[in-house]
Design a protein around this motif. Structure first.
Motif, mmCIF file in Angstrom:
data_model
loop_
_atom_site.group_PDB
_atom_site.id
_atom_site.type_symbol
_atom_site.label_atom_id
_atom_site.label_comp_id
_atom_site.label_asym_id
_atom_site.label_seq_id
_atom_site.Cartn_x
_atom_site.Cartn_y
_atom_site.Cartn_z
ATOM 1 N N TYR A 161 0.898 -1.141 -0.125
ATOM 2 C CA TYR A 161 -0.136 -0.249 0.018
ATOM 3 C C TYR A 161 0.599 1.207 -0.004
ATOM 4 C CZ TYR A 161 -3.962 -2.969 1.371
ATOM 5 O OH TYR A 161 -4.902 -3.837 1.389
ATOM 6 N N ARG A 162 0.386 2.256 -0.671
ATOM 7 C CA ARG A 162 0.973 3.543 -0.777
ATOM 8 C C ARG A 162 0.153 4.428 0.313
ATOM 9 N NH1 ARG A 162 2.082 5.345 -5.725
ATOM 10 N NH2 ARG A 162 4.132 5.089 -5.428
ATOM 11 N N VAL A 163 0.871 4.892 1.455
ATOM 12 C CA VAL A 163 0.213 5.327 2.596
ATOM 13 C C VAL A 163 0.763 6.798 2.803
ATOM 14 C CG1 VAL A 163 -0.596 3.068 3.843
ATOM 15 C CG2 VAL A 163 1.427 4.418 4.223
ATOM 16 N N LYS A 164 -0.269 7.739 3.632
ATOM 17 C CA LYS A 164 0.160 9.159 3.740
ATOM 18 C C LYS A 164 0.296 9.066 5.157
ATOM 19 C CE LYS A 164 -2.367 12.369 2.796
ATOM 20 N NZ LYS A 164 -3.245 13.579 2.012
ATOM 21 N N CYS A 165 1.451 9.546 5.701
ATOM 22 C CA CYS A 165 1.700 9.725 7.035
ATOM 23 C C CYS A 165 0.507 10.941 7.609
ATOM 24 C CB CYS A 165 2.917 10.379 7.475
ATOM 25 S SG CYS A 165 3.381 10.684 9.502
ATOM 26 N N PRO A 166 -0.075 10.590 8.773
ATOM 27 C CA PRO A 166 -1.237 11.628 9.077
ATOM 28 C C PRO A 166 -0.595 12.890 9.796
ATOM 29 C CG PRO A 166 -1.205 9.801 10.555
ATOM 30 C CD PRO A 166 -0.128 9.598 9.402
ATOM 31 N N ASP A 167 0.914 12.823 10.201
ATOM 32 C CA ASP A 167 1.547 13.881 11.067
ATOM 33 C C ASP A 167 2.080 14.816 9.879
ATOM 34 O OD1 ASP A 167 0.627 13.269 13.218
ATOM 35 O OD2 ASP A 167 2.360 12.341 14.087
ATOM 36 N N CYS A 168 3.150 14.321 8.896
ATOM 37 C CA CYS A 168 3.790 15.079 8.044
ATOM 38 C C CYS A 168 3.561 14.985 6.617
ATOM 39 C CB CYS A 168 5.297 14.559 8.458
ATOM 40 S SG CYS A 168 5.776 12.899 7.916
ATOM 41 N N GLU A 169 2.470 14.259 6.292
ATOM 42 C CA GLU A 169 2.024 14.142 4.889
ATOM 43 C C GLU A 169 3.021 13.460 4.073
ATOM 44 O OE1 GLU A 169 -1.284 15.170 3.884
ATOM 45 O OE2 GLU A 169 -1.303 15.685 6.101
ATOM 46 N N PHE A 189 4.108 -2.810 3.361
ATOM 47 C CA PHE A 189 3.415 -4.356 3.005
ATOM 48 C C PHE A 189 2.340 -4.389 4.016
ATOM 49 C CE2 PHE A 189 4.060 -8.925 3.559
ATOM 50 C CZ PHE A 189 3.818 -9.299 2.158
ATOM 51 N N GLU A 190 1.433 -5.064 3.427
ATOM 52 C CA GLU A 190 0.273 -5.464 3.943
ATOM 53 C C GLU A 190 0.120 -6.137 5.247
ATOM 54 O OE1 GLU A 190 -4.216 -6.997 2.608
ATOM 55 O OE2 GLU A 190 -2.449 -8.172 1.758
ATOM 56 N N LYS A 191 1.256 -7.173 5.317
ATOM 57 C CA LYS A 191 1.456 -8.145 6.306
ATOM 58 C C LYS A 191 2.641 -8.065 6.852
ATOM 59 C CE LYS A 191 -1.253 -11.690 4.192
ATOM 60 N NZ LYS A 191 -1.526 -12.870 3.538
ATOM 61 N N ALA A 192 2.737 -6.724 7.224
ATOM 62 C CA ALA A 192 4.256 -6.265 8.247
ATOM 63 C C ALA A 192 4.173 -7.187 9.360
ATOM 64 C CB ALA A 192 4.268 -4.755 8.204
ATOM 65 N N SER A 193 5.588 -7.611 9.605
ATOM 66 C CA SER A 193 5.667 -8.339 10.983
ATOM 67 C C SER A 193 6.302 -7.543 11.971
ATOM 68 C CB SER A 193 6.442 -9.693 10.592
ATOM 69 O OG SER A 193 7.519 -9.382 10.006
ATOM 70 N N THR A 194 6.784 -6.271 11.756
ATOM 71 C CA THR A 194 7.292 -5.578 12.741
ATOM 72 C C THR A 194 6.480 -3.858 12.581
ATOM 73 O OG1 THR A 194 8.878 -4.528 11.035
ATOM 74 C CG2 THR A 194 9.588 -6.635 12.500
ATOM 75 N N VAL A 195 6.787 -3.139 13.698
ATOM 76 C CA VAL A 195 6.085 -1.974 13.571
ATOM 77 C C VAL A 195 6.780 -1.006 12.285
ATOM 78 C CG1 VAL A 195 5.797 0.411 14.877
ATOM 79 C CG2 VAL A 195 5.618 -1.974 16.037
ATOM 80 N N VAL A 196 5.882 -0.394 11.347
ATOM 81 C CA VAL A 196 6.645 0.336 10.546
ATOM 82 C C VAL A 196 6.439 1.872 10.859
ATOM 83 C CG1 VAL A 196 6.146 1.092 8.096
ATOM 84 C CG2 VAL A 196 5.724 -1.228 8.737
ATOM 85 N N ASP A 197 7.412 2.633 10.836
ATOM 86 C CA ASP A 197 7.265 4.077 11.472
ATOM 87 C C ASP A 197 7.726 4.623 9.930
ATOM 88 O OD1 ASP A 197 7.154 3.426 14.041
ATOM 89 O OD2 ASP A 197 9.512 3.127 14.235
ATOM 90 N N CYS A 198 7.170 6.230 10.183
ATOM 91 C CA CYS A 198 7.414 6.949 9.246
ATOM 92 C C CYS A 198 8.764 7.551 9.027
ATOM 93 C CB CYS A 198 6.594 8.308 9.257
ATOM 94 S SG CYS A 198 6.816 9.579 7.958
ATOM 95 N N VAL A 199 9.399 7.504 7.899
ATOM 96 C CA VAL A 199 10.910 7.614 7.844
ATOM 97 C C VAL A 199 11.329 9.074 8.027
ATOM 98 C CG1 VAL A 199 11.386 5.720 6.337
ATOM 99 C CG2 VAL A 199 10.960 7.899 5.124
ATOM 100 N N VAL A 200 10.116 10.118 7.955
ATOM 101 C CA VAL A 200 10.437 11.592 8.307
ATOM 102 C C VAL A 200 10.356 11.894 9.827
ATOM 103 C CG1 VAL A 200 9.828 13.877 7.733
ATOM 104 C CG2 VAL A 200 10.099 12.235 5.898
ATOM 105 N N CYS A 201 9.192 11.356 10.206
ATOM 106 C CA CYS A 201 8.671 11.989 11.615
ATOM 107 C C CYS A 201 8.657 10.929 12.644
ATOM 108 C CB CYS A 201 7.387 12.670 11.354
ATOM 109 S SG CYS A 201 6.078 11.663 11.352
ATOM 110 N N ALA A 217 -3.013 4.391 -2.402
ATOM 111 C CA ALA A 217 -3.058 3.217 -3.371
ATOM 112 C C ALA A 217 -2.856 1.920 -3.245
ATOM 113 C CB ALA A 217 -2.307 3.632 -4.492
ATOM 114 N N GLU A 218 -3.437 1.177 -3.681
ATOM 115 C CA GLU A 218 -3.036 -0.443 -3.645
ATOM 116 C C GLU A 218 -1.982 -0.820 -4.896
ATOM 117 O OE1 GLU A 218 -5.978 -4.272 -3.996
ATOM 118 O OE2 GLU A 218 -6.374 -2.843 -2.322
ATOM 119 N N LEU A 219 -0.992 -1.408 -4.400
ATOM 120 C CA LEU A 219 0.048 -1.704 -5.549
ATOM 121 C C LEU A 219 0.081 -3.211 -5.332
ATOM 122 C CD1 LEU A 219 2.745 0.601 -4.410
ATOM 123 C CD2 LEU A 219 1.066 1.159 -5.931
#
Length: 62
Positions: A13-21, A27-39, A59-61
């Motif tokens: 999935y292409r996602v948008k961070c709610p804090d910094c846009e 990945f849909e089935k992430a096995s670890t916590v995914v953090d925004c690389v910016v904030c 978007a769904e890729l």
């Protein structure tokens, strides 16, 4: 009926961070916590199967 090939049912999935846009692909089935690389905001948390998404899906890729 036996399947001759295994199709991939997982998605990215292409996602948008709610804090910094910032837009990021996760990945849909992430096995670890995914953090925004910016904030550093948490975008997804593992939940056994599919990850719990905390961001807006743009978007769904495949």
């Amino acid at each position: 009926m036996v399947r001759l090939y295994r199709e991939n049912r997982s998605k990215f999935y292409r996602v948008k961070c709610p804090d910094c846009e910032n837009e990021q692909i996760i990945f849909e089935k992430a096995s670890t916590v995914v953090d925004c690389v910016v904030c550093g905001h948490v975008l997804a948390e593992p939940r056994g199967g599919r990850a719990a998404l905390k961001a807006e899906i743009l978007a769904e890729l495949e």
